[in-house]
Design an enzyme around this catalytic site. Structure first.
Site, PDB file in Angstrom:
ATOM      1  N   ASN A 141     -24.557  22.935 -16.651  1.00  0.00           N
ATOM      2  CA  ASN A 141     -24.105  23.792 -17.748  1.00  0.00           C
ATOM      3  C   ASN A 141     -22.828  24.482 -17.294  1.00  0.00           C
ATOM      4  O   ASN A 141     -22.877  25.395 -16.473  1.00  0.00           O
ATOM      5  CB  ASN A 141     -25.205  24.819 -18.075  1.00  0.00           C
ATOM      6  CG  ASN A 141     -24.768  25.837 -19.120  1.00  0.00           C
ATOM      7  OD1 ASN A 141     -23.707  25.695 -19.720  1.00  0.00           O
ATOM      8  ND2 ASN A 141     -25.589  26.860 -19.321  1.00  0.00           N
ATOM      9  N   TRP A 142     -21.704  24.024 -17.825  1.00  0.00           N
ATOM     10  CA  TRP A 142     -20.411  24.582 -17.402  1.00  0.00           C
ATOM     11  C   TRP A 142     -20.157  25.966 -18.013  1.00  0.00           C
ATOM     12  O   TRP A 142     -19.196  26.635 -17.652  1.00  0.00           O
ATOM     13  CB  TRP A 142     -19.279  23.628 -17.780  1.00  0.00           C
ATOM     14  CG  TRP A 142     -19.135  22.453 -16.847  1.00  0.00           C
ATOM     15  CD1 TRP A 142     -19.991  22.094 -15.829  1.00  0.00           C
ATOM     16  CD2 TRP A 142     -18.072  21.482 -16.821  1.00  0.00           C
ATOM     17  NE1 TRP A 142     -19.529  20.975 -15.193  1.00  0.00           N
ATOM     18  CE2 TRP A 142     -18.347  20.572 -15.778  1.00  0.00           C
ATOM     19  CE3 TRP A 142     -16.918  21.297 -17.586  1.00  0.00           C
ATOM     20  CZ2 TRP A 142     -17.507  19.493 -15.476  1.00  0.00           C
ATOM     21  CZ3 TRP A 142     -16.083  20.220 -17.288  1.00  0.00           C
ATOM     22  CH2 TRP A 142     -16.381  19.335 -16.246  1.00  0.00           C
ATOM     23  N   LYS A 143     -20.984  26.362 -18.976  1.00  0.00           N
ATOM     24  CA  LYS A 143     -20.785  27.656 -19.663  1.00  0.00           C
ATOM     25  C   LYS A 143     -19.335  27.740 -20.175  1.00  0.00           C
ATOM     26  O   LYS A 143     -18.776  26.710 -20.538  1.00  0.00           O
ATOM     27  CB  LYS A 143     -21.161  28.814 -18.742  1.00  0.00           C
ATOM     28  CG  LYS A 143     -22.574  28.609 -18.149  1.00  0.00           C
ATOM     29  CD  LYS A 143     -23.140  29.813 -17.482  1.00  0.00           C
ATOM     30  CE  LYS A 143     -24.539  29.495 -16.968  1.00  0.00           C
ATOM     31  NZ  LYS A 143     -25.234  30.645 -16.417  1.00  0.00           N
ATOM     32  N   HIS A 162     -30.358  29.451 -24.622  1.00  0.00           N
ATOM     33  CA  HIS A 162     -30.013  29.974 -23.281  1.00  0.00           C
ATOM     34  C   HIS A 162     -30.075  31.501 -23.311  1.00  0.00           C
ATOM     35  O   HIS A 162     -29.749  32.112 -24.332  1.00  0.00           O
ATOM     36  CB  HIS A 162     -28.603  29.504 -22.900  1.00  0.00           C
ATOM     37  CG  HIS A 162     -28.295  29.730 -21.456  1.00  0.00           C
ATOM     38  ND1 HIS A 162     -27.958  30.963 -20.967  1.00  0.00           N
ATOM     39  CD2 HIS A 162     -28.325  28.896 -20.390  1.00  0.00           C
ATOM     40  CE1 HIS A 162     -27.768  30.875 -19.648  1.00  0.00           C
ATOM     41  NE2 HIS A 162     -27.985  29.629 -19.280  1.00  0.00           N
ATOM     42  N   GLU A 184     -28.154  33.606 -22.195  1.00  0.00           N
ATOM     43  CA  GLU A 184     -26.854  34.213 -22.532  1.00  0.00           C
ATOM     44  C   GLU A 184     -26.607  34.179 -24.037  1.00  0.00           C
ATOM     45  O   GLU A 184     -25.833  34.984 -24.557  1.00  0.00           O
ATOM     46  CB  GLU A 184     -25.736  33.503 -21.744  1.00  0.00           C
ATOM     47  CG  GLU A 184     -25.798  33.882 -20.265  1.00  0.00           C
ATOM     48  CD  GLU A 184     -25.266  32.832 -19.302  1.00  0.00           C
ATOM     49  OE1 GLU A 184     -24.563  31.909 -19.735  1.00  0.00           O
ATOM     50  OE2 GLU A 184     -25.592  32.936 -18.097  1.00  0.00           O
ATOM     51  N   GLU A 228     -35.609  29.371 -17.044  1.00  0.00           N
ATOM     52  CA  GLU A 228     -34.506  30.046 -16.372  1.00  0.00           C
ATOM     53  C   GLU A 228     -34.791  31.548 -16.334  1.00  0.00           C
ATOM     54  O   GLU A 228     -34.495  32.258 -17.308  1.00  0.00           O
ATOM     55  CB  GLU A 228     -33.191  29.807 -17.130  1.00  0.00           C
ATOM     56  CG  GLU A 228     -32.779  28.356 -17.214  1.00  0.00           C
ATOM     57  CD  GLU A 228     -31.261  28.202 -17.349  1.00  0.00           C
ATOM     58  OE1 GLU A 228     -30.681  27.527 -16.503  1.00  0.00           O
ATOM     59  OE2 GLU A 228     -30.674  28.782 -18.270  1.00  0.00           O
ATOM     60  N   GLY A 239     -27.038  33.099 -11.881  1.00  0.00           N
ATOM     61  CA  GLY A 239     -25.758  33.558 -11.337  1.00  0.00           C
ATOM     62  C   GLY A 239     -25.872  34.670 -10.305  1.00  0.00           C
ATOM     63  O   GLY A 239     -24.870  35.301  -9.965  1.00  0.00           O
ATOM     64  N   SER A 277     -29.537  29.737 -10.100  1.00  0.00           N
ATOM     65  CA  SER A 277     -29.089  29.698  -8.706  1.00  0.00           C
ATOM     66  C   SER A 277     -29.562  28.461  -7.945  1.00  0.00           C
ATOM     67  O   SER A 277     -29.858  28.541  -6.747  1.00  0.00           O
ATOM     68  CB  SER A 277     -29.500  30.987  -7.979  1.00  0.00           C
ATOM     69  OG  SER A 277     -28.880  32.113  -8.583  1.00  0.00           O
ATOM     70  N   GLY A 310     -25.906  25.894 -13.282  1.00  0.00           N
ATOM     71  CA  GLY A 310     -24.699  26.565 -13.757  1.00  0.00           C
ATOM     72  C   GLY A 310     -23.563  26.397 -12.761  1.00  0.00           C
ATOM     73  O   GLY A 310     -22.949  25.336 -12.661  1.00  0.00           O
ATOM     74  N   GLY A 311     -23.299  27.448 -11.999  1.00  0.00           N
ATOM     75  CA  GLY A 311     -22.147  27.494 -11.092  1.00  0.00           C
ATOM     76  C   GLY A 311     -21.978  26.264 -10.219  1.00  0.00           C
ATOM     77  O   GLY A 311     -20.861  25.747 -10.065  1.00  0.00           O
TER      78      GLY A 311
HETATM   79  P1  13P Z   1     -26.500  29.422 -12.211  1.00  0.00           P
HETATM   80  O1  13P Z   1     -26.894  28.050 -11.663  1.00  0.00           O
HETATM   81  O2  13P Z   1     -25.046  29.696 -12.086  1.00  0.00           O
HETATM   82  O3  13P Z   1     -27.394  30.490 -11.691  1.00  0.00           O
HETATM   83  O4  13P Z   1     -26.756  29.335 -13.806  1.00  0.00           O
HETATM   84  C1  13P Z   1     -27.972  28.870 -14.281  1.00  0.00           C
HETATM   85  C2  13P Z   1     -27.875  28.668 -15.742  1.00  0.00           C
HETATM   86  O5  13P Z   1     -27.790  29.607 -16.504  1.00  0.00           O
HETATM   87  C3  13P Z   1     -27.855  27.277 -16.239  1.00  0.00           C
HETATM   88  O6  13P Z   1     -28.020  27.226 -17.621  1.00  0.00           O
END
Ligand code: 13P
Length: 247
Positions: A11-13, A95, A97, A165, A171, A210, A231-232
């Site tokens: 997920n590149w957000k 998600h 977010e 999640e 993050g 994470s 994510g990251g």
């Molecule tokens: P991180 O891997 O950066 O913690 O993000 C997880 C996430 O929200 C994937 O959708």
């Protein structure tokens, strides 16, 4: 019903410009044989170009959200049909977010899931508790409540995944212990079996929060973990490959 194929989705957000396509290309070029399904979910601006870059690579392209309606006067929104038309085959929905930053309720997430199905997109539906909810001992109730509220009956017979999640692990570099992950994943599985009968066994339950190359093997081999939503660490081909290889 057999075990679902492992799914590793990045997920590149709200990260990535045209230059980031090279990173996806590098990933596809080094992927080689893998038993996992691999997907990248870029921002909507890159869905079409990424789908072109990844044609015939075996790496799937997903979106990060969609509107519940197919078209209409919804300035700034993107429909599931438009994302499918641009080359997406999956879509992340609910998600945290989106739930916290855009006030998305379980009912809205369920409506978006229906929209995704209508457009032929495979939904990855996210659930997860906040740190306060976990501290209060409510994690299982919150997560299974989100599963029940966000997964409409129409999912029966369709491919979809659930992503656990924990909000506090996103993050932050923090992750639940393996037994904590397994406890929640088993509770999600039980809810899926109750809702969809034996077909609930075929739904991949991903873990997200994470995930990195150094913890991926332990997380991905935990009971009832059927993949990862990353994510990251999905932004760099080498890190994402390290996670895929751990599957
Ligand atoms: P991180 O891997 O950066 O913690 O993000 C997880 C996430 O929200 C994937 O959708």
């Amino acid at each position: 019903m057999t075990k679902p194929q492992v799914l590793i989705a990045g997920n590149w957000k709200m990260n990535g410009l045209g230059a980031s396509l090279a990173e996806a290309n590098a990933l596809a070029g080094s992927l080689g044989q893998t038993t996992a399904r691999v997907a990248i979910c870029p921002p909507a601006t890159l869905v079409q170009r990424l789908a072109e870059v990844l044609t015939d690579s075996g790496v799937l392209v997903g979106a990060q959200d969609c509107h519940a309606e197919a078209s209409g006067a919804f300035t700034g929104d993107t429909s599931a049909e438009q994302l499918a038309d641009a080359g997406a085959t999956l879509v992340i929905l609910g998600h945290s977010e989106r739930r916290s930053g855009h006030g998305e309720s379980d009912a809205l997430v369920a409506a978006k899931v229906q929209a995704a199905l209508r457009a032929g997109l495979e939904p990855i539906v996210c659930v997860g508790e906040t740190l306060d909810q976990r501290k209060a001992g409510d994690a299982l109730a919150i997560v299974t409540g989100q599963v029940r509220g966000s997964l409409p009956r129409e999912l029966a017979g369709n491919a979809f995944a659930v992503a656990y999640e924990p909000v506090w692990a996103i993050g932050t570099g923090l992750t639940p212990t393996t037994p904590e992950i397994e406890e929640v994943h088993r509770a999600i599985r039980a809810a899926l079996l109750e809702m969809f009968g034996d077909a609930g066994r075929g739904v991949a339950i991903l873990y997200g929060g994470s995930v990195k190359p150094s913890n991926a093997a332990e997380i991905l081999h935990a009971d009832e973990v059927g993949g990862a939503l990353v994510g990251g660490a999905s932004l760099k081909a080498d890190d994402f490959l390290g996670i895929i290889r751990a599957a």
